[in-house]
Scaffold this active site. Structure first.
Site, mmCIF file in Angstrom:
data_model
loop_
_atom_site.group_PDB
_atom_site.id
_atom_site.type_symbol
_atom_site.label_atom_id
_atom_site.label_comp_id
_atom_site.label_asym_id
_atom_site.label_seq_id
_atom_site.Cartn_x
_atom_site.Cartn_y
_atom_site.Cartn_z
ATOM 1 N N ASP A 1 0.810 -1.209 0.000
ATOM 2 C CA ASP A 1 0.000 0.000 0.000
ATOM 3 C C ASP A 1 0.846 1.264 0.000
ATOM 4 O OD1 ASP A 1 -2.393 -1.254 -0.053
ATOM 5 O OD2 ASP A 1 -2.710 -1.225 2.111
ATOM 6 N N LYS B 1 -3.671 3.516 -2.811
ATOM 7 C CA LYS B 1 -4.803 4.364 -3.187
ATOM 8 C C LYS B 1 -4.517 5.743 -2.612
ATOM 9 C CE LYS B 1 -8.076 0.545 -2.776
ATOM 10 N NZ LYS B 1 -8.241 -0.256 -1.575
ATOM 11 N N ASP C 1 -2.003 -2.082 11.260
ATOM 12 C CA ASP C 1 -2.575 -3.416 11.423
ATOM 13 C C ASP C 1 -3.494 -3.681 10.229
ATOM 14 O OD1 ASP C 1 -3.223 -5.696 13.551
ATOM 15 O OD2 ASP C 1 -5.030 -5.173 12.447
ATOM 16 N N ILE D 1 -7.416 -3.038 10.630
ATOM 17 C CA ILE D 1 -8.003 -1.746 11.003
ATOM 18 C C ILE D 1 -7.992 -0.835 9.781
ATOM 19 C CG2 ILE D 1 -7.740 0.304 12.461
ATOM 20 C CD1 ILE D 1 -6.717 -1.526 14.648
ATOM 21 N N ALA E 1 -1.656 2.689 13.721
ATOM 22 C CA ALA E 1 -1.204 4.090 13.824
ATOM 23 C C ALA E 1 -1.637 4.740 15.136
ATOM 24 C CB ALA E 1 -1.731 4.887 12.629
ATOM 25 N N MET F 1 -7.512 8.954 8.931
ATOM 26 C CA MET F 1 -7.950 9.647 7.720
ATOM 27 C C MET F 1 -8.775 10.883 8.073
ATOM 28 S SD MET F 1 -8.897 6.248 5.535
ATOM 29 C CE MET F 1 -9.301 5.227 6.942
#
Ligand code: SAH
Length: 334
Positions: free
Chosen positions: A123, A145, A178, A181, A207, A258
């Protein structure tokens, strides 16, 4: 484990020995004895030495952590199955938590999986220093993404995992923090299950945990908060709605993932439900990475202070938390 430096530096030999020993699972000695007990069986099925060497190299490289968890009886049955062709021994895909960025925060299981992966599908937020732990010959596939930018779809990622694993390759699906999550792990696991591809999960440090450690704040505190919510600022439809009434309460604590782009929305929703504008909020950007930034603010100033500090993410908004003396001492020392 024994290490020699031909007398040049016994201190270095000792340090290397203890480093390697700390990476080895406790059961290694017992496991070696079980393997010894399987030699006759292996020889019976694979009389040629090179064939036996290839057999063991393949299984031990790819599946050591799993094999170590089996009882001697289970292992014997697994090896028999593998030798007779009804192979169950190998996992084909492992969803691995890459942690928040600092490679020291990887689990030993994650390191081992990375070392043996044929394909590493990773990622956007997986750090380069973690990626370098993979083998040079491995195939690296980026499937990040980027928020607000057209990026690879989840179906295409699922297809890559299925396709690579179906070719008999050992695939590590590396996700930041993780994998369970805010990682859409369930969708990938469903796709693999539908294709009858065995998969497993290695957890990682999320995080929120790394951010709390960075500011030296306990996520739960006796007498203050019995729960902490892990929220996302965004979902598939845009800004994510939450149970704002309970989050606006005096003792409420939350770690928002986010949340940078959604900071003004979150502030507005909490204030609408009568949250105290002075509620402390600590923002940790790039937790555990060299470029880590900590911004201490409060609900009333949250979006403005995020903008003023130039925070773009990845960041966690810790609502209800202040940086403690531990973190201040660390700041002073660095
Ligand atoms: N599975 C990940 C979360 C993925 S969602 C985990 O468990 O941590 C992506 C969000 O995670 C980012 O928008 C940011 O809020 C957070 N994040 C990931 N890495 C981070 C880091 N090093 N520091 C702060 N936040 C991080």
């Amino acid at each position: 484990v024994s290490i020699g430096t031909e007398g040049t530096s016994p201190a270095l030999a000792r340090a290397l020995k203890s480093d390697i020993e700390s990476r080895l699972p406790q059961e290694t000695g017992r496991f070696a004895k079980v393997l010894k007990g399987l030699r006759a069986l292996t020889k019976q099925h694979l009389p040629e030495l090179p064939d036996r060497q290839r057999f063991w190299a393949k299984h031990l490289d790819r599946d050591l952590s799993n094999m170590l968890r089996r009882t001697p009886q289970q292992l014997k049955a697994d090896v028999k199955d593998a030798l007779t062709g009804t192979e169950k021994l190998l996992e084909q895909v492992v969803l691995v938590g890459a942690g928040p960025g600092d490679p020291d925060l990887l689990t030993t299981a994650a390191r081992r999986a990375l070392h043996s992966a044929d394909v590493i599908v990773y990622d956007r937020l997986v750090s380069d220093t973690v990626l370098t732990l993979g083998r040079r010959e491995a195939e690296y596939i980026y499937v990040g993404k980027t928020p607000g930018v057209p990026s690879i779809g989840q179906d295409a990622i699922n297809d890559i995992l299925v396709e690579k694993a179906s070719q008999g390759l050992f695939v590590v699906r590396l996700k930041s923090g993780d994998p369970l999550i805010f990682g859409r792990a369930d969708e990938e696991l469903d796709a693999l299950a539908a294709a009858h591809i065995p998969a497993s999960i290695i957890p990682g440090i999320t995080a929120a945990a790394a951010s709390a450690a960075a500011i030296g704040a306990s996520l739960t505190t006796r007498g203050t908060n019995r729960a902490v919510a892990l929220l996302t600022g965004h979902d598939a439809k845009g800004f994510a709605e939450q149970d704002w009434r309970s989050l606006a309460g005096e003792g409420a604590r939350a770690a928002v993932y986010m949340g940078v782009g959604a900071a003004r929305f979150i502030q507005g929703r909490l204030m609408l439900h009568d949250a105290n504008p002075q509620t402390p909020v600590t923002v940790v950007e790039n937790a555990s990475r060299p470029e880590q930034i900590i911004v201490e603010t409060c609900l009333a100033r949250l979006p403005d202070d995020i903008a003023a500090a130039g925070i773009k993410g990845p960041a966690i908004l810790l609502i209800g938390y202040t940086a403690t003396r531990v973190a201040q001492a660390q700041k002073a020392a660095s």
